[in-house]
Motif scaffolding. Structure first.
Motif, short mmCIF file in Angstrom:
data_model
loop_
_atom_site.label_atom_id
_atom_site.label_comp_id
_atom_site.label_asym_id
_atom_site.label_seq_id
_atom_site.Cartn_x
_atom_site.Cartn_y
_atom_site.Cartn_z
N SER A 1 0.83 -1.22 0.00
CA SER A 1 0.00 0.00 0.00
C SER A 1 0.86 1.26 0.00
CB SER A 1 -0.94 0.01 1.21
OG SER A 1 -1.92 -1.01 1.07
N ALA A 2 1.91 1.27 0.83
CA ALA A 2 2.79 2.44 0.89
C ALA A 2 3.56 2.62 -0.41
CB ALA A 2 3.74 2.30 2.07
N ALA A 3 4.03 1.54 -0.98
CA ALA A 3 4.80 1.62 -2.23
C ALA A 3 3.93 2.09 -3.38
CB ALA A 3 5.45 0.28 -2.54
N VAL A 4 2.70 1.60 -3.46
CA VAL A 4 1.79 2.03 -4.52
C VAL A 4 1.43 3.51 -4.32
CG1 VAL A 4 -0.55 1.73 -5.47
CG2 VAL A 4 0.94 -0.27 -5.10
N ALA A 5 1.21 3.92 -3.09
CA ALA A 5 0.92 5.34 -2.83
C ALA A 5 2.08 6.21 -3.32
CB ALA A 5 0.67 5.57 -1.34
N GLU A 6 3.30 5.78 -3.02
CA GLU A 6 4.47 6.56 -3.43
C GLU A 6 4.63 6.58 -4.94
OE1 GLU A 6 7.96 8.93 -3.18
OE2 GLU A 6 6.14 8.72 -2.00
N VAL A 7 4.42 5.45 -5.60
CA VAL A 7 4.59 5.45 -7.06
C VAL A 7 3.49 6.27 -7.73
CG1 VAL A 7 3.32 3.41 -7.92
CG2 VAL A 7 5.53 4.01 -8.89
N CYS A 8 2.31 6.35 -7.14
CA CYS A 8 1.27 7.22 -7.69
C CYS A 8 1.69 8.68 -7.60
CB CYS A 8 -0.06 6.99 -6.96
SG CYS A 8 -0.86 5.42 -7.37
N ARG A 9 2.30 9.04 -6.48
CA ARG A 9 2.79 10.41 -6.32
C ARG A 9 3.88 10.71 -7.34
NH1 ARG A 9 6.76 13.15 -4.66
NH2 ARG A 9 8.01 11.38 -3.96
N VAL A 10 4.85 9.80 -7.45
CA VAL A 10 5.97 9.98 -8.38
C VAL A 10 5.48 9.99 -9.83
CG1 VAL A 10 8.08 8.87 -9.23
CG2 VAL A 10 7.67 9.05 -6.78
N ALA A 11 4.51 9.14 -10.13
CA ALA A 11 3.99 9.08 -11.50
C ALA A 11 3.44 10.43 -11.95
CB ALA A 11 2.90 8.01 -11.60
N GLY A 12 2.76 11.10 -11.05
CA GLY A 12 2.19 12.41 -11.39
C GLY A 12 3.20 13.54 -11.35
N THR A 13 4.10 13.51 -10.37
CA THR A 13 5.01 14.64 -10.20
C THR A 13 6.28 14.53 -11.03
OG1 THR A 13 6.00 13.62 -8.23
CG2 THR A 13 4.18 15.15 -7.87
N ALA A 14 6.90 13.36 -11.06
CA ALA A 14 8.18 13.21 -11.76
C ALA A 14 8.02 12.74 -13.20
CB ALA A 14 9.08 12.23 -11.00
N TYR A 15 7.00 11.91 -13.45
CA TYR A 15 6.86 11.33 -14.79
C TYR A 15 5.77 12.00 -15.61
CZ TYR A 15 9.45 7.62 -12.38
OH TYR A 15 10.36 6.90 -11.63
N GLY A 16 4.99 12.90 -15.02
CA GLY A 16 3.96 13.62 -15.75
C GLY A 16 2.79 12.77 -16.20
N LEU A 17 2.56 11.66 -15.54
CA LEU A 17 1.43 10.81 -15.91
C LEU A 17 0.14 11.33 -15.29
CD1 LEU A 17 3.10 7.29 -15.55
CD2 LEU A 17 2.85 8.69 -17.61
N THR A 18 -0.96 11.06 -15.95
CA THR A 18 -2.26 11.51 -15.46
C THR A 18 -3.15 10.38 -15.00
OG1 THR A 18 -3.12 11.54 -17.71
CG2 THR A 18 -2.22 13.62 -16.85
N SER A 19 -2.83 9.14 -15.40
CA SER A 19 -3.64 8.01 -14.95
C SER A 19 -2.83 6.73 -14.96
CB SER A 19 -4.89 7.83 -15.82
OG SER A 19 -4.54 7.41 -17.12
N LEU A 20 -3.25 5.80 -14.12
CA LEU A 20 -2.65 4.47 -14.06
C LEU A 20 -3.76 3.44 -14.12
CD1 LEU A 20 -0.06 4.90 -11.15
CD2 LEU A 20 0.38 5.03 -13.61
N VAL A 21 -3.46 2.31 -14.74
CA VAL A 21 -4.37 1.17 -14.73
C VAL A 21 -3.64 -0.01 -14.09
CG1 VAL A 21 -5.69 1.91 -16.75
CG2 VAL A 21 -3.71 0.43 -17.06
N ALA A 22 -4.40 -0.93 -13.55
CA ALA A 22 -3.85 -2.13 -12.94
C ALA A 22 -4.84 -3.26 -13.13
CB ALA A 22 -3.58 -1.92 -11.45
N VAL A 23 -4.33 -4.47 -13.22
CA VAL A 23 -5.16 -5.65 -13.39
C VAL A 23 -4.78 -6.66 -12.31
CG1 VAL A 23 -5.76 -7.56 -14.93
CG2 VAL A 23 -5.35 -5.30 -15.88
N THR A 24 -5.78 -7.27 -11.71
CA THR A 24 -5.53 -8.34 -10.75
C THR A 24 -6.64 -9.37 -10.86
OG1 THR A 24 -4.94 -8.83 -8.45
CG2 THR A 24 -6.74 -7.27 -8.80
N THR A 25 -6.43 -10.52 -10.25
CA THR A 25 -7.44 -11.57 -10.29
C THR A 25 -8.53 -11.29 -9.25
OG1 THR A 25 -6.17 -12.93 -8.74
CG2 THR A 25 -5.85 -13.35 -11.10
N LEU A 26 -9.71 -11.82 -9.51
CA LEU A 26 -10.83 -11.65 -8.58
C LEU A 26 -10.48 -12.20 -7.20
CD1 LEU A 26 -13.91 -12.69 -10.75
CD2 LEU A 26 -13.45 -10.43 -9.78
#
Length: 165
Positions: free
Chosen positions: A100-125
């Motif tokens: 949870s902490a790592a995903v929170a941090e990568v979401c922050r970095v994705a928007g601030t450092a990489y300029g991304l506006t959205s992320l998608v993820a896939v997992t099993t039910l």
């Protein structure tokens, strides 16, 4: 406390050891990487670094408070301001909030450092832990049903649009 580091050449040995140590654990919930992954690891690691240098992907290792590699968080197929999120946390760190902490941090970095506006993820039910990590990090289900299959099992597709927060 976790720390995210962008993947570097000098992470290779620790990353290979992490993958070997957790191979059976990971195979319980996601498809195994196969023997070739481990046999060809040095070349694979160099290929990942080349993809990262080209801006196609952003790879990260997750370190615990003592500096030990305990997970990975990757953003792949970067295109049009979006990327696909993937993550894995080793067995010894599972259930301790690391993912949870790592995903929170990568979401922050994705928007601030990489300029991304959205992320998608896939997992099993049936991967309730992964689903919980995504939902704790403001990902919402955008697609489910027979069209989403992960390792031969039905899955869900999630999206998060607000990054950098």
């Amino acid at each position: 406390m976790v720390k995210l580091e962008r993947l570097r050449a000098d992470h290779a040995d620790a990353l290979l050891a992490f993958e070997r140590e957790n191979r059976e654990y990971f195979a319980r919930s996601i498809p195994d990487r196969g023997d070739a992954y481990f046999a060809d690891f040095p070349a694979r690691h160099q290929a990942l670094l080349a993809e990262q240098d080209a801006g196609i992907c952003h790879f990260h290792v997750v370190l615990d408070g003592a500096g030990r590699l305990v997970g990975r968080v990757n953003l792949v197929d970067v295109e049009d301001g979006s990327a696909e999120l993937g993550y894995r946390v080793g067995e010894r760190a599972a259930g301790k909030g690391v993912a949870s902490a790592a995903v929170a941090e990568v979401c922050r970095v994705a928007g601030t450092a990489y300029g991304l506006t959205s992320l998608v993820a896939v997992t099993t039910l049936d991967n309730l832990a992964s689903r919980a990590v995504l939902e704790r990090n403001a990902f919402a289900v955008v697609e489910d049903g027979a069209d989403i299959v992960v390792g031969g099992r039905p899955g869900l597709r999630y999206r998060r649009s607000r990054l950098g927060h």
